[in-house]
Design an enzyme around this catalytic site. Structure first.
Site, PDB file in Angstrom:
ATOM      1  N   CYS A   2      -2.226  -0.389  14.926  1.00 55.35           N
ATOM      2  CA  CYS A   2      -1.444  -0.454  16.014  1.00 55.35           C
ATOM      3  C   CYS A   2      -0.951  -2.018  15.913  1.00 55.35           C
ATOM      4  O   CYS A   2      -1.461  -2.880  15.302  1.00 55.35           O
ATOM      5  CB  CYS A   2      -2.078   0.031  17.171  1.00 55.35           C
ATOM      6  SG  CYS A   2      -3.057   1.564  17.049  1.00 55.35           S
ATOM      7  N   ARG A  27       4.217  -1.328  12.679  1.00 51.74           N
ATOM      8  CA  ARG A  27       2.817  -1.037  12.812  1.00 51.74           C
ATOM      9  C   ARG A  27       2.313   0.456  13.337  1.00 51.74           C
ATOM     10  O   ARG A  27       1.237   0.944  13.272  1.00 51.74           O
ATOM     11  CB  ARG A  27       1.794  -2.224  13.459  1.00 51.74           C
ATOM     12  CG  ARG A  27       1.926  -3.454  12.697  1.00 51.74           C
ATOM     13  CD  ARG A  27       1.121  -4.704  13.316  1.00 51.74           C
ATOM     14  NE  ARG A  27      -0.262  -4.325  13.069  1.00 51.74           N
ATOM     15  CZ  ARG A  27      -0.891  -4.754  12.251  1.00 51.74           C
ATOM     16  NH1 ARG A  27      -0.421  -5.511  11.231  1.00 51.74           N
ATOM     17  NH2 ARG A  27      -2.337  -4.607  12.111  1.00 51.74           N
ATOM     18  N   TRP A  74      -0.221   3.445  16.650  1.00 55.54           N
ATOM     19  CA  TRP A  74      -0.332   4.653  15.494  1.00 55.54           C
ATOM     20  C   TRP A  74      -1.557   5.497  15.679  1.00 55.54           C
ATOM     21  O   TRP A  74      -2.642   4.756  15.722  1.00 55.54           O
ATOM     22  CB  TRP A  74      -0.103   3.978  14.314  1.00 55.54           C
ATOM     23  CG  TRP A  74      -0.103   4.803  12.892  1.00 55.54           C
ATOM     24  CD1 TRP A  74       0.956   5.416  12.276  1.00 55.54           C
ATOM     25  CD2 TRP A  74      -1.220   5.316  12.153  1.00 55.54           C
ATOM     26  NE1 TRP A  74       0.706   6.146  11.425  1.00 55.54           N
ATOM     27  CE2 TRP A  74      -0.762   6.062  11.083  1.00 55.54           C
ATOM     28  CE3 TRP A  74      -2.704   5.164  11.923  1.00 55.54           C
ATOM     29  CZ2 TRP A  74      -1.499   6.810  10.298  1.00 55.54           C
ATOM     30  CZ3 TRP A  74      -3.510   5.842  11.179  1.00 55.54           C
ATOM     31  CH2 TRP A  74      -2.886   6.591  10.363  1.00 55.54           C
ATOM     32  N   ASN A  98      -6.378  -2.544  18.611  1.00 55.68           N
ATOM     33  CA  ASN A  98      -6.193  -2.107  17.224  1.00 55.68           C
ATOM     34  C   ASN A  98      -7.424  -2.004  16.405  1.00 55.68           C
ATOM     35  O   ASN A  98      -8.210  -2.806  16.295  1.00 55.68           O
ATOM     36  CB  ASN A  98      -5.222  -3.052  16.525  1.00 55.68           C
ATOM     37  CG  ASN A  98      -4.930  -2.868  15.220  1.00 55.68           C
ATOM     38  OD1 ASN A  98      -4.976  -1.475  14.814  1.00 55.68           O
ATOM     39  ND2 ASN A  98      -4.913  -3.506  14.233  1.00 55.68           N
ATOM     40  N   GLY A  99      -7.725  -0.734  15.994  1.00 56.76           N
ATOM     41  CA  GLY A  99      -8.884  -0.654  14.933  1.00 56.76           C
ATOM     42  C   GLY A  99      -9.354   0.843  15.343  1.00 56.76           C
ATOM     43  O   GLY A  99      -8.793   1.753  15.710  1.00 56.76           O
ATOM     44  N   GLU A 484       5.524   4.827  -8.439  1.00 56.88           N
ATOM     45  CA  GLU A 484       6.084   4.091  -7.486  1.00 56.88           C
ATOM     46  C   GLU A 484       7.425   4.607  -7.044  1.00 56.88           C
ATOM     47  O   GLU A 484       7.635   5.048  -5.522  1.00 56.88           O
ATOM     48  CB  GLU A 484       6.380   2.802  -7.814  1.00 56.88           C
ATOM     49  CG  GLU A 484       6.807   1.961  -6.635  1.00 56.88           C
ATOM     50  CD  GLU A 484       6.110   1.917  -5.498  1.00 56.88           C
ATOM     51  OE1 GLU A 484       6.649   1.118  -4.286  1.00 56.88           O
ATOM     52  OE2 GLU A 484       4.964   2.395  -5.395  1.00 56.88           O
ATOM     53  N   LYS A 488       8.015   6.127  -3.058  1.00 62.29           N
ATOM     54  CA  LYS A 488       9.160   5.681  -2.343  1.00 62.29           C
ATOM     55  C   LYS A 488      10.118   6.788  -1.762  1.00 62.29           C
ATOM     56  O   LYS A 488      10.315   7.136  -0.399  1.00 62.29           O
ATOM     57  CB  LYS A 488       9.942   4.847  -2.915  1.00 62.29           C
ATOM     58  CG  LYS A 488       9.576   3.291  -3.417  1.00 62.29           C
ATOM     59  CD  LYS A 488       9.527   2.491  -2.156  1.00 62.29           C
ATOM     60  CE  LYS A 488       8.281   2.476  -1.410  1.00 62.29           C
ATOM     61  NZ  LYS A 488       7.036   2.014  -2.059  1.00 62.29           N
ATOM     62  N   GLU A 491       7.794   9.104   0.942  1.00 67.71           N
ATOM     63  CA  GLU A 491       7.470   7.990   1.893  1.00 67.71           C
ATOM     64  C   GLU A 491       8.705   8.457   2.912  1.00 67.71           C
ATOM     65  O   GLU A 491       8.402   8.517   4.123  1.00 67.71           O
ATOM     66  CB  GLU A 491       7.315   6.848   1.661  1.00 67.71           C
ATOM     67  CG  GLU A 491       6.043   6.497   1.205  1.00 67.71           C
ATOM     68  CD  GLU A 491       5.815   4.895   0.978  1.00 67.71           C
ATOM     69  OE1 GLU A 491       4.917   4.391   1.421  1.00 67.71           O
ATOM     70  OE2 GLU A 491       6.671   4.364   0.349  1.00 67.71           O
ATOM     71  N   HIS A 507       0.744  19.260 -20.547  1.00 66.91           N
ATOM     72  CA  HIS A 507      -0.460  19.490 -20.417  1.00 66.91           C
ATOM     73  C   HIS A 507      -0.703  20.149 -18.829  1.00 66.91           C
ATOM     74  O   HIS A 507      -1.768  20.226 -18.119  1.00 66.91           O
ATOM     75  CB  HIS A 507      -1.420  18.451 -20.233  1.00 66.91           C
ATOM     76  CG  HIS A 507      -1.454  18.026 -21.735  1.00 66.91           C
ATOM     77  ND1 HIS A 507      -2.303  18.500 -22.755  1.00 66.91           N
ATOM     78  CD2 HIS A 507      -0.834  16.812 -22.308  1.00 66.91           C
ATOM     79  CE1 HIS A 507      -2.074  17.804 -23.791  1.00 66.91           C
ATOM     80  NE2 HIS A 507      -1.360  16.783 -23.615  1.00 66.91           N
ATOM     81  N   LYS A 606       2.997   0.059   8.949  1.00 66.49           N
ATOM     82  CA  LYS A 606       3.043  -0.722   7.660  1.00 66.49           C
ATOM     83  C   LYS A 606       1.889  -1.348   7.167  1.00 66.49           C
ATOM     84  O   LYS A 606       1.516  -1.367   6.026  1.00 66.49           O
ATOM     85  CB  LYS A 606       3.886  -1.949   8.317  1.00 66.49           C
ATOM     86  CG  LYS A 606       4.263  -3.179   7.181  1.00 66.49           C
ATOM     87  CD  LYS A 606       5.114  -2.659   5.907  1.00 66.49           C
ATOM     88  CE  LYS A 606       5.217  -3.427   4.996  1.00 66.49           C
ATOM     89  NZ  LYS A 606       6.081  -3.005   3.858  1.00 66.49           N
TER      90      LYS A 606
END
Length: 611
Positions: A2, A27, A74, A98-99, A484, A488, A491, A507, A606
């Site tokens: 957060c 955040r 968040w 936050n946590g 990556e 992207k 996301e 495979h 983020k």
């Protein structure tokens, strides 16, 4: 994960809090709220959803005062809702957090047994009630009650606390979650991250775990975990507020993609001497005795995009310096009893320097005797502070949740480290080193040239945007780039995407290919291209729509792909930095075409500051 902010000063707190929350909304954006000391007591305003809903509420129900706290959430414990939004209160205690409090169930049962009544589903509310309990039941001062309460918390927290009976101060406590403090002649500020404070000061203090602070008319006073008064040195932050704004771009992510030629140059600045043909990484001096490394092997730990950068780093270091490298997901590292000793160099990679899993893994490695070299973007953050040495990426503030410039600057730094290590060990010829450095210097120009013609990427978006699933393939150092690229896309567009080592298709993953399935193939010239061309033939034979990245004049590639995105010819060591840019643009254009929230994709934040 957060965002929190606190203000004590002369100005109306509400605009300061809202501005800070806007800069921290990356955040978390499930809900938002503020609490302000007014002439009638503490007023709390909270809403579900993004910050704009809180702004609309405050237009109809304004609050005014010179001391306040704010939060953008968040969700971890409890669904996104107004009831679960911060600030939370119990008795005279109002706070933002936050946590994650890992023992909140146990504490909640204890407090309910003592008659405390809860109104939310959050772990945070436990903290309010615990402080209030020690304040009311045991007659402790606010400072004493905060210390007694936090001593019972297991987990991580960054707290900014108000007592309704004390309209002349804010209390702060930190353990495991980031907090930064700053002040100017108008007041004092505390926040989760640097951007919230940039309009007011560039001199910032990063609190250490166990620190407590108080913001008052006397400024900022601090104490350590033992209650002893401490002074933490301020760090000068070389960013400015404009660097954290969109600058005319539609989204932060697009701005940050286009900043990469500059950030690549900044990542190199002062670290190479082209005339002498050498790398100069003074910050790595603690890792060596003379030129002799104090380590025999390397373990890279990271999460998400930084993990993909670490995978590229393995190819670079092993190939150039011939030192064995292992790459670990930080979230798994601690749970497999890793083989670490005092001859191991551990490299934690994190954009924010606050990634909880990476920080925890780093601390374990240090306990086992390892040297640590942080690769990080944020000066003075937790991971660099806990490291023996740090290489900063100098990418500037990255606001978009989907990392772009942080990734490419991590790759630049990893290239420099690999070349420096290879030089110290005598495993690279001077002419080869000179050529590699020249190529690194050319990178920013080559990326700029590609961005000047970025419309070529737009031709790829329709088949991808309409697809249910997209595959990315590559070999060698381009395999992590495929991972990556898939990350992207998923996301920010919410399209299912997977990256694979191209040789692994047969495979199992080739079973996913159906008529029209988009396959993005990294196929630049180089030692693995012939194999990738064969893999392209395999998926084409099964109906795939192939979008290839490779040389503009490569006729063999053009004959096998439906679309070719042209890349400049560079060595394999530099290719990941070039090839990642079109994949970033591809994801961006698809997401924008679909109308998803590019900068704040659902369910993501983020900085992942909880495990």
């Amino acid at each position: 994960m957060c965002g929190i902010i606190g203000y004590f000063g002369r100005e109306n707190a509400t605009p300061v809090l809202l501005d800070g929350l806007k800069r921290l909304e990356y955040r978390g954006y499930d809900s938002a709220g503020i609490a302000v000391h007014t002439s009638d007591g503490v007023a709390i305003r909270r809403t579900e959803g993004k910050l704009v809903h809180l702004e609309n509420l405050l237009q109809g129900e304004p609050v005014s005062g010179t001391i306040g706290i704010g939060h953008t959430r968040w969700a971890t414990h409890g669904r996104p809702s107004e009831t679960n939004a911060h600030p939370h209160c119990a008795g005279d205690i109002v706070l933002v957090h936050n946590g994650i409090i890992e023992n909140y169930d146990e504490l909640k049962r204890f407090l309910q047994g003592e008659g405390q009544e809860f109104t939310s589903e959050t772990d945070t509310e436990v903290i309010c009630h615990l402080i209030d309990y020690y304040h009311q039941r045991e007659g402790l001062t606010t400072t004493q009650a905060i210390r007694r309460a936090t001593a019972r918390l297991s987990g991580s927290y960054a707290l900014v606390i108000m007592d309704t009976r004390e309209p002349d101060r804010l209390y702060v406590a930190k353990n495991g979650s980031p907090l930064v403090v700053g002040a100017n002649e108008e007041g004092a500020f505390v926040a989760s991250d640097i951007p919230a404070l940039l309009p007011y000061t560039r001199e910032m203090i990063f609190l250490e775990d166990g620190d407590y602070a108080m913001l008052s008319a006397d400024g900022v006073s601090m104490a350590d975990a033992e209650g002893e008064k401490v002074t933490r040195a301020a760090q000068h932050i070389p960013w400015n507020p404009v660097m954290a704004e969109r600058g005319g771009y539609k989204h932060f992510m697009l701005k940050e993609i286009y900043e990469q030629p500059l950030t690549m140059r900044d990542a190199l600045a002062g670290r190479i001497d082209r005339d002498q043909g050498r790398v100069d990484l003074e910050d790595c001096a603690p890792l060596y005795e003379g030129d002799k490394p104090r380590f025999d092997r390397i373990v890279i730990i990271a999460c998400g995009t930084s993990y993909h950068a670490g995978m590229v780093g393995k190819y670079l270091i092993e190939s150039l310096a011939r030192v064995p490298v292992t790459v670990d997901l930080a979230s798994e590292f601690r749970y497999r009893n890793p083989l670490i000793d005092d001859r191991t160099l551990v490299i934690p990679i994190s954009q924010s320097g606050e990634t909880a899993d990476t920080l925890a893994a780093q601390r374990q490695a240090s306990t086992l005797g390892a040297l640590t070299l942080a690769i990080c973007n944020v000066v003075g953050s937790s991971i660099p502070r806990a490291s023996d040495a740090t290489l900063y990426t100098h990418a500037g503030p990255e606001i978009g949740v989907a990392s772009t410039k942080a990734f490419t600057t991590q790759l630049v730094v990893l290239n420099l480290f690999a070349l420096d290590l290879a030089t110290r060990l005598g495993r690279i010829e001077p002419n080869v080193l000179h050529d590699r450095l020249d190529e690194l210097v050319r990178l920013s120009r080559l990326v700029q040239e590609f961005l000047d013609n970025a419309d070529v990427v737009k031709s790829t978006i329709e088949p991808i945007a309409e697809a249910r699933s997209v595959l990315f393939i590559g070999r060698g150092a381009n395999f992590p780039v495929a991972l990556e690229g898939a990350l992207k896309l998923k996301e920010i567009s919410y399209i299912h995407a997977e990256g694979f080592a191209a040789g692994e298709l047969k495979h199992g993953p080739i079973a996913l290919i159906d008529h029209g399935t988009p396959v993005v193939a990294l196929a630049p010239r180089g030692p693995t291209q012939a194999k990738v061309l064969s893999n392209i033939e395999e998926v084409r034979a099964r109906g795939a729509f192939v979008i290839a990245l490779g040389s503009a004049d490569d006729e063999a590639l053009r004959s096998k792909a439906d679309i070719v995105i042209p890349l400049p010819d560079v060595g394999w060591e530099a290719m990941p930095m070039i090839a990642s840019v079109p994949l970033q643009l591809m994801a961006y254009y698809v997401a924008d075409y679909k109308g998803t929230d590019v900068d704040q994709p659902r369910n993501l934040a983020k900085s992942v500051t909880v495990e």
